[in-house]
Design a protein around this motif. Structure first.
Motif, PDB file in Angstrom:
ATOM      1  N   GLY A 644       0.780  -1.230   0.000  1.00  0.00           N
ATOM      2  CA  GLY A 644       0.000   0.000   0.000  1.00  0.00           C
ATOM      3  C   GLY A 644       0.805   1.268   0.000  1.00  0.00           C
ATOM      4  O   GLY A 644       0.248   2.355   0.181  1.00  0.00           O
ATOM      5  N   SER A 645       2.106   1.173  -0.246  1.00  0.00           N
ATOM      6  CA  SER A 645       2.947   2.369  -0.150  1.00  0.00           C
ATOM      7  C   SER A 645       3.055   3.136  -1.456  1.00  0.00           C
ATOM      8  O   SER A 645       3.458   4.302  -1.455  1.00  0.00           O
ATOM      9  CB  SER A 645       4.348   1.973   0.324  1.00  0.00           C
ATOM     10  OG  SER A 645       4.977   1.148  -0.655  1.00  0.00           O
ATOM     11  N   ARG A 646       2.714   2.539  -2.595  1.00  0.00           N
ATOM     12  CA  ARG A 646       2.892   3.205  -3.874  1.00  0.00           C
ATOM     13  C   ARG A 646       1.903   2.673  -4.887  1.00  0.00           C
ATOM     14  O   ARG A 646       1.251   1.638  -4.666  1.00  0.00           O
ATOM     15  CB  ARG A 646       4.332   3.004  -4.379  1.00  0.00           C
ATOM     16  CG  ARG A 646       4.743   1.579  -4.483  1.00  0.00           C
ATOM     17  CD  ARG A 646       6.259   1.405  -4.333  1.00  0.00           C
ATOM     18  NE  ARG A 646       6.590   0.006  -4.115  1.00  0.00           N
ATOM     19  CZ  ARG A 646       7.162  -0.786  -5.036  1.00  0.00           C
ATOM     20  NH1 ARG A 646       7.486  -0.297  -6.205  1.00  0.00           N
ATOM     21  NH2 ARG A 646       7.422  -2.036  -4.761  1.00  0.00           N
ATOM     22  N   VAL A 647       1.820   3.398  -5.994  1.00  0.00           N
ATOM     23  CA  VAL A 647       0.946   3.000  -7.090  1.00  0.00           C
ATOM     24  C   VAL A 647       1.757   2.987  -8.370  1.00  0.00           C
ATOM     25  O   VAL A 647       2.796   3.652  -8.488  1.00  0.00           O
ATOM     26  CB  VAL A 647      -0.263   3.943  -7.247  1.00  0.00           C
ATOM     27  CG1 VAL A 647      -1.169   3.873  -6.037  1.00  0.00           C
ATOM     28  CG2 VAL A 647       0.182   5.365  -7.546  1.00  0.00           C
ATOM     29  N   LEU A 671       2.525   6.860  -2.477  1.00  0.00           N
ATOM     30  CA  LEU A 671       1.251   7.471  -2.092  1.00  0.00           C
ATOM     31  C   LEU A 671       1.436   8.577  -1.060  1.00  0.00           C
ATOM     32  O   LEU A 671       0.477   9.298  -0.755  1.00  0.00           O
ATOM     33  CB  LEU A 671       0.307   6.404  -1.520  1.00  0.00           C
ATOM     34  CG  LEU A 671      -0.476   5.572  -2.541  1.00  0.00           C
ATOM     35  CD1 LEU A 671      -1.304   4.525  -1.826  1.00  0.00           C
ATOM     36  CD2 LEU A 671      -1.376   6.455  -3.397  1.00  0.00           C
ATOM     37  N   ALA A 672       2.622   8.706  -0.525  1.00  0.00           N
ATOM     38  CA  ALA A 672       2.857   9.741   0.486  1.00  0.00           C
ATOM     39  C   ALA A 672       2.642  11.122  -0.113  1.00  0.00           C
ATOM     40  O   ALA A 672       2.914  11.372  -1.297  1.00  0.00           O
ATOM     41  CB  ALA A 672       4.271   9.608   1.038  1.00  0.00           C
ATOM     42  N   SER A 675       4.918  13.437  -2.864  1.00  0.00           N
ATOM     43  CA  SER A 675       5.840  12.576  -3.593  1.00  0.00           C
ATOM     44  C   SER A 675       5.813  12.904  -5.075  1.00  0.00           C
ATOM     45  O   SER A 675       4.872  13.515  -5.590  1.00  0.00           O
ATOM     46  CB  SER A 675       5.462  11.106  -3.370  1.00  0.00           C
ATOM     47  OG  SER A 675       4.159  10.857  -3.856  1.00  0.00           O
ATOM     48  N   THR A 676       6.855  12.508  -5.766  1.00  0.00           N
ATOM     49  CA  THR A 676       6.944  12.738  -7.207  1.00  0.00           C
ATOM     50  C   THR A 676       6.991  11.397  -7.920  1.00  0.00           C
ATOM     51  O   THR A 676       7.550  10.418  -7.429  1.00  0.00           O
ATOM     52  CB  THR A 676       8.200  13.547  -7.551  1.00  0.00           C
ATOM     53  OG1 THR A 676       9.347  12.852  -7.069  1.00  0.00           O
ATOM     54  CG2 THR A 676       8.130  14.928  -6.914  1.00  0.00           C
ATOM     55  N   PRO A 677       6.434  11.331  -9.132  1.00  0.00           N
ATOM     56  CA  PRO A 677       6.431  10.068  -9.874  1.00  0.00           C
ATOM     57  C   PRO A 677       7.774   9.798 -10.525  1.00  0.00           C
ATOM     58  O   PRO A 677       8.528  10.716 -10.845  1.00  0.00           O
ATOM     59  CB  PRO A 677       5.337  10.289 -10.916  1.00  0.00           C
ATOM     60  CG  PRO A 677       5.314  11.761 -11.143  1.00  0.00           C
ATOM     61  CD  PRO A 677       5.657  12.400  -9.821  1.00  0.00           C
ATOM     62  N   ALA A 678       8.073   8.513 -10.706  1.00  0.00           N
ATOM     63  CA  ALA A 678       9.276   8.087 -11.414  1.00  0.00           C
ATOM     64  C   ALA A 678       8.844   7.399 -12.694  1.00  0.00           C
ATOM     65  O   ALA A 678       8.112   6.405 -12.658  1.00  0.00           O
ATOM     66  CB  ALA A 678      10.093   7.146 -10.551  1.00  0.00           C
TER      67      ALA A 678
END
Length: 693
Positions: A644-647, A671-672, A675-678
């Motif tokens: 559940g920490s990221r999408v 999801l924090a 945050s920025t996408p990679a």
């Protein structure tokens, strides 16, 4: 009563009337059958005269009672030193007692034993029967039963030794030792005459044996039956005023011996108290079974195993190694090696799914035949068939190294083994068209530029979703002519088709226990609906029905709820229902188009909302929805990591019909807040059609 020469003993007699009352005034007279052996006085005093056996009677008014009196010692007036038996010697008779049928004969053998237990010469023996009208005895010790009753046989040697043996003559029914014989041609067996009332005592002689058909079987004067040719007959035994018969079957000659399991150099392993079926039967040349064929079974060590002939099983008694042998006349013996082990070695899982870098420990147990734990395994040896995929420590701890499949095997000192299949798969699966035809690829999120094919062939393969234990993958594939639901191992092998409907089946979602798959079924004409099917392809059930279409399901972490997209109210909205399809209801309140519902480990729900040409990711906690982040392009596919920490999501526009430019981005994003996408590097024109953690 036993007395020595010159010894005396008074005997007492009592008389009773017909009602059983004592007659105190009764006067008895006493009588001895041989006054040279024993005398008896008027008062009942018996005096030993010389070695021998006599009978003393008390008489009154025609009634009499008797007592056998044995006088031992040296005859008076004899020379004890001349020809006397060695001091301490005794005379013994074999048998020590006799039970006989009228007309039967037996020979009693005398033996002299010295005081130290060594044999001595017997010399001449004189024989006497106390009641010759019951049983007579000749000079050789041969006793002949005359009539029902009891007697005593006396043997006396010339040097003063004497012994007796009681004889009882009892009429009784006789029986044969077998009720039925089954023999192969030229095979023999022996029948015996028994007396059941006398402990199945065997009778020898005085029996006449006959066979009803001597072409099938013959019988000799000792009861030996010899099979001559296939067929059936009866053998009769006549004697002692009785006749008994037994059925004799002579079966066809066996041509083969069929056993199960087959002989092998490897032993049959059985846990203590366990059982195994081991069978052998004879057959004719045309494979007809011969159940009558006599197979002899031998257990080398009955302390290790026992054989239950009624159930054709062997029972393990104690750890060790032994052999079980089956013998049939005319064939080489069949020998099984049997190893009784403390228990069956069993690992707690048959399949393990991991991502590179993950660790998991296999637990080993000892089980009995019923699957119950019987004790600790002790030290085990562990080995991985492909250490480049996963290694295993001496504790059973597995470390995943790189994508692939390996076998982890645990071995016990006694040779017991068990194995588990280990699948290592990256943490993200995507469906990409980079090979021309859509295929399933693996991405390691720690190294986004690492797409590796898992199932990329001539068929279109999309919407791949790993099972909760990461050992299987459910997907939609058109290899059957239309898109159907399929399941494969986590290494891309062993594809199994689950659905065969003419429409399209896809968008699989596993239940947390891995037992069922929720999927979208779209008929050729009609709206998509949700259905549920077991992972083995059975028990297919419809969950939703018109009006409106229903799709894109996800199952809550506790397995009780399905979130999905429904158009039953017009636009696409997020709904929930029970796992069995009951109680559907909307859980969002917005008016924009909603899609991609995904549960977080705590039960919260994230979903996308299309807004102004882009998308927003919302998080629903209870009834309160909050925006997590925004994307300036439409989100085409989305999934949440298992923790559940990221999408991961793909966003952009896919050109239709090959016209225009395709612009699709694949992003990994925590999801924090803030945050920025990679971005994940993609090839020019590459389309990400689906993705799943």
């Amino acid at each position: 009563m036993t007395l020595g020469v010159s010894q005396r003993q008074t005997i007492f007699a009592a008389a009773y009337d017909r009602q059983g009352n004592l007659i105190p005034s009764a006067k008895f007279t006493f009588w001895s059958s041989d006054t040279l052996i024993a005398k008896v006085g008027p008062d009942g005093t018996v005096v030993g005269v010389s070695p021998g056996l006599a009978k003393v009677e008390a008489r009154i008014q025609g009634r009499r009672a008797s007592l056998a009196v044995l006088i031992t010692g040296t005859e008076r007036g004899g020379d004890a030193g001349h020809g006397a038996a060695p001091p301490g010697s005794v005379l013994a008779l074999d048998p020590t007692s006799l039970v006989m049928l009228p007309g039967e004969s037996m020979t009693v053998v005398p033996q002299v034993m010295k005081e130290d237990g060594s044999p001595a010469a017997v010399g001449p023996v004189s024989w006497k029967s106390l009641r010759p009208e019951i049983a007579s005895v000749d000079s050789t010790g041969r006793v002949i039963a005359i009539a029902a009753g009891k007697s005593i046989i006396q043997a006396s040697t010339s040097n003063g030794l004497m012994a007796t043996a009681p004889v009882e003559v009892v009429p009784a029914e006789v029986a044969l030792s077998d009720s039925r014989l089954a023999l192969a041609p030229d095979e023999s067996d022996t029948l015996r005459i028994l007396v059941p009332a006398q402990g199945n005592r065997v009778i020898h002689g005085l029996v006449r044996w006959t066979s009803a058909d001597t072409g099938v079987a013959s019988v000799d004067s000792t009861g030996v039956v010899t099979a001559l040719g296939p067929g059936q007959t009866e053998v009769a035994a006549a004697g002692f005023g009785q006749e008994r018969r037994v059925s004799v079957l002579v079966y066809r000659t066996p041509q083969s011996l069929v056993v199960s399991p087959r002989q092998s150099a490897s032993p049959i392993q059985i846990p203590v108290k366990g059982t195994r079926s081991v069978t052998a039967h004879a057959e004719t040349a045309d494979s007809t079974p011969i159940p009558e064929a006599h197979i002899v079974w031998e257990v080398a060590d009955t302390g290790i195993i026992a054989r239950d002939s009624a159930k054709s099983t062997i029972i393990a008694k104690a750890p060790g190694t032994t052999t079980l042998t089956a013998r049939l006349r005319g064939f080489e013996p069949v020998v099984w090696n049997i190893q009784v082990v403390p228990g069956l070695l069993s690992l707690d899982r048959e399949r393990v799914g991991l991502a590179p870098g993950d660790r998991s420990t296999l637990a080993a147990r000892l089980l009995d035949d019923q699957g119950k734990a019987v004790g600790p395994t002790g030290a085990l040896g562990w080995v991985s068939a492909k250490p480049s995929v996963a290694t295993v420590a001496a504790t059973g701890e597995i470390t995943a190294i790189s994508p692939g499949r390996t076998t982890i095997t645990a071995s016990a000192p006694w040779g017991g083994k068990d194995s588990a299949e280990v699948y290592v798969m990256t943490d993200l699966l995507v469906a990409s068209n980079r090979g021309g035809t859509p295929g399933v690829y693996q991405i390691r999120s720690s190294n986004p530029d690492s797409l590796a094919p898992l199932l990329a062939d001539n068929s279109a393969n999309i919407q791949a979703v790993p099972s909760p234990d990461r050992t299987h993958v459910a997907l939609s594939s058109n290899r059957g002519g239309s898109f159907d639901l399929w399941v494969m191992d986590a290494d891309g092998r062993n594809l199994r088709r689950l659905t065969t409907d003419p429409g399209t089946e896809g968008e699989p979602a596993w239940t947390p226990d891995g037992s069922r798959i929720i999927y979208t079924a779209t008929p050729r004409t009609g709206l998509p609906q949700l259905a549920s099917i077991r992972a083995d392809g059975t028990d297919n059930r419809a969950l939703t029905a018109p009006p409106g279409g229903n799709s894109l399901a996800d199952v809550s972490p506790d397995g009780s709820t399905i979130a999905f997209v429904s158009t039953r109210d017009g636009n696409s909205k997020i709904f929930e229902m029970a796992l069995d399809g009951t109680g559907p209801h909307r859980v969002t309140k917005g008016s924009d188009r909603e899609s991609h519902p995904r549960f977080l480990p705590n039960g919260d729900l994230v979903y996308t909302v299309e807004k102004g040409g882009g998308s927003r990711l919302h998080r629903l906690t209870g009834e309160k929805a909050a925006t997590v982040f925004e994307v300036d392009q439409p989100v085409l596919a989305l999934d949440v990591s298992r923790d559940g920490s990221r999408v991961a999501y793909s966003a952009g526009k896919i050109a239709q019909g090959g016209k225009g430019k395709t612009r699709v981005a694949l992003m990994l994003r925590p999801l924090a807040a803030g945050s920025t996408p990679a971005p994940v590097p993609l090839r020019v024109g590459e389309q990400i059609l689906s993705l799943s953690f």
